[in-house]
Design a protein around this motif. Structure first.
Motif, short mmCIF file in Angstrom:
data_model
loop_
_atom_site.label_atom_id
_atom_site.label_comp_id
_atom_site.label_asym_id
_atom_site.label_seq_id
_atom_site.Cartn_x
_atom_site.Cartn_y
_atom_site.Cartn_z
N MET A 1 0.63 -1.51 -0.31
CA MET A 1 -0.22 -0.42 -0.18
C MET A 1 1.25 1.57 -0.16
SD MET A 1 -3.07 1.04 2.63
CE MET A 1 -4.19 -0.11 2.75
N THR A 2 0.15 2.29 -0.84
CA THR A 2 1.22 3.19 -0.66
C THR A 2 1.14 4.46 0.54
OG1 THR A 2 0.16 4.55 -2.30
CG2 THR A 2 1.62 2.95 -3.78
N ASP A 3 2.40 4.94 0.59
CA ASP A 3 1.66 6.39 1.41
C ASP A 3 0.94 7.11 1.12
OD1 ASP A 3 3.74 5.15 2.75
OD2 ASP A 3 5.27 7.30 2.61
N ARG A 4 0.30 6.92 0.04
CA ARG A 4 -1.39 8.02 -0.51
C ARG A 4 -2.17 8.32 -0.29
NH1 ARG A 4 -2.47 8.21 -6.87
NH2 ARG A 4 -4.15 9.08 -6.36
N PHE A 5 -2.53 6.18 0.19
CA PHE A 5 -3.31 5.90 0.73
C PHE A 5 -3.38 5.37 2.10
CE2 PHE A 5 -3.57 4.60 -4.15
CZ PHE A 5 -5.05 5.22 -4.34
N ALA A 6 -2.14 4.82 2.71
CA ALA A 6 -1.87 4.45 3.65
C ALA A 6 -2.42 5.27 5.09
CB ALA A 6 -0.63 4.15 3.93
N TYR A 7 -1.52 6.57 4.76
CA TYR A 7 -1.84 7.50 5.90
C TYR A 7 -3.27 7.86 5.63
CZ TYR A 7 3.30 8.16 6.64
OH TYR A 7 4.25 7.59 6.57
N PRO A 8 -3.95 8.57 4.52
CA PRO A 8 -5.51 9.03 5.00
C PRO A 8 -7.02 7.47 5.79
CG PRO A 8 -4.51 9.64 3.00
CD PRO A 8 -3.71 8.51 3.08
N LEU A 9 -6.21 6.45 4.94
CA LEU A 9 -6.81 5.51 6.07
C LEU A 9 -6.38 5.17 7.01
CD1 LEU A 9 -8.68 2.96 5.49
CD2 LEU A 9 -5.89 1.39 4.59
N PHE A 10 -5.65 4.98 7.95
CA PHE A 10 -4.87 5.21 8.59
C PHE A 10 -5.39 6.53 10.34
CE2 PHE A 10 -1.18 5.54 12.12
CZ PHE A 10 -1.39 5.00 13.09
N ALA A 11 -5.19 7.36 9.60
CA ALA A 11 -5.80 8.50 10.29
C ALA A 11 -7.61 8.02 10.34
CB ALA A 11 -5.96 10.13 9.05
N ALA A 12 -8.09 7.52 9.17
CA ALA A 12 -9.63 7.53 9.15
C ALA A 12 -9.73 5.94 10.29
CB ALA A 12 -10.19 6.69 8.10
N VAL A 13 -9.04 5.06 10.69
CA VAL A 13 -8.71 4.10 11.70
C VAL A 13 -8.84 4.86 12.97
CG1 VAL A 13 -7.46 2.25 12.45
CG2 VAL A 13 -8.05 2.02 9.71
N LEU A 14 -7.54 5.12 13.10
CA LEU A 14 -7.35 6.69 14.47
C LEU A 14 -9.04 7.01 14.41
CD1 LEU A 14 -3.87 7.51 14.07
CD2 LEU A 14 -5.05 5.46 15.27
N VAL A 15 -9.46 7.77 13.94
CA VAL A 15 -10.42 8.80 14.18
C VAL A 15 -11.35 7.41 14.73
CG1 VAL A 15 -12.06 10.46 13.53
CG2 VAL A 15 -10.06 10.64 13.03
N ALA A 16 -12.22 6.35 14.09
CA ALA A 16 -13.06 6.12 14.29
C ALA A 16 -12.58 5.06 15.63
CB ALA A 16 -13.69 5.03 12.82
N LEU A 17 -11.79 4.75 15.42
CA LEU A 17 -11.88 4.11 17.78
C LEU A 17 -11.51 4.90 18.01
CD1 LEU A 17 -8.39 1.57 16.08
CD2 LEU A 17 -10.80 1.25 16.77
N ALA A 18 -10.80 6.25 18.09
CA ALA A 18 -11.64 7.47 18.84
C ALA A 18 -12.93 7.79 19.04
CB ALA A 18 -10.56 8.58 18.74
N VAL A 19 -13.60 7.87 18.26
CA VAL A 19 -15.06 8.42 18.24
C VAL A 19 -15.03 7.22 18.91
CG1 VAL A 19 -17.30 8.23 16.73
CG2 VAL A 19 -15.35 9.31 16.27
N TYR A 20 -15.17 6.07 18.97
CA TYR A 20 -15.88 4.32 19.36
C TYR A 20 -15.40 5.33 20.64
CZ TYR A 20 -16.49 0.15 20.48
OH TYR A 20 -17.02 -1.35 21.77
N GLY A 21 -14.38 4.88 21.33
CA GLY A 21 -14.34 5.58 22.94
C GLY A 21 -14.57 5.69 23.61
N VAL A 22 -14.97 7.30 22.76
CA VAL A 22 -15.75 8.12 23.18
C VAL A 22 -17.15 7.97 23.60
CG1 VAL A 22 -16.55 10.44 22.99
CG2 VAL A 22 -13.91 10.31 22.33
N VAL A 23 -17.48 7.28 23.03
CA VAL A 23 -19.28 6.72 22.69
C VAL A 23 -19.15 5.37 23.53
CG1 VAL A 23 -21.00 5.05 21.08
CG2 VAL A 23 -19.80 6.67 20.37
#
Length: 156
Positions: A1-23
């Motif tokens: 996976m190229t950095d072009r896709f890896a970083y945004p996907l990683f950021a999306a996963v982190l945000v989703a996990l943080a939202v889940y933790g907050v909920v």
């Protein structure tokens, strides 16, 4: 996976996990399996992003905290943010602050050691240990605050 896709996907996963933790913190969710699955997803995503070839050459090591400031503030914010979901999730699983900090430090130390002993072109950095552990603590503190606010009796 190229950095072009890896970083945004990683950021999306982190945000989703943080939202889940907050909920989880706000609702005092009881289910542990999904929370542990979220911790595993966080671990896999974080290991994938941190233990893969970098842009540098050879083994690099920084044992001096906050050396020159170039890029350090940005890296510190990013590294802190990566570990916030871990702290959130561990708090909602009932972990005490000291254990959440120890887990953040242990995961971070493992990543830094792997980066150092493998020739991945990445820098093993003491600043990462500090900011990652701080991120776990911030996440834990945020979850604790949300859980304690929800637990307060509503007066009138």
């Amino acid at each position: 996976m190229t950095d072009r896709f890896a970083y945004p996907l990683f950021a999306a996963v982190l945000v989703a996990l943080a939202v889940y933790g907050v909920v989880r913190a706000i609702t005092h969710a009881r289910g542990r399996r999904l929370a542990w699955a979220a911790v595993v997803v966080w671990m896999l995503a974080t290991v994938f992003m941190t233990v893969r070839p970098g842009t540098g050459r050879g083994v690099r090591l920084n044992l001096v905290p906050w050396p020159d400031g170039r890029g350090s503030a940005f890296d510190a914010i990013l590294n802190t943010g990566v570990f916030v979901p871990l702290g959130l999730l561990l708090a909602t699983l009932g972990w005490r602050l000291v254990l959440a900090l120890a887990a953040g430090l242990a995961v971070s130390l493992t990543i830094e050691v792997v980066q150092y002993v493998s020739d991945l072109g990445r820098t093993a950095d003491v600043n990462d240990l500090i900011t990652n552990t701080l991120g776990a603590g911030i996440g834990w503190g945020a979850a604790w605050l949300l859980m304690s606010l929800r637990s307060r009796p509503r007066g009138g």
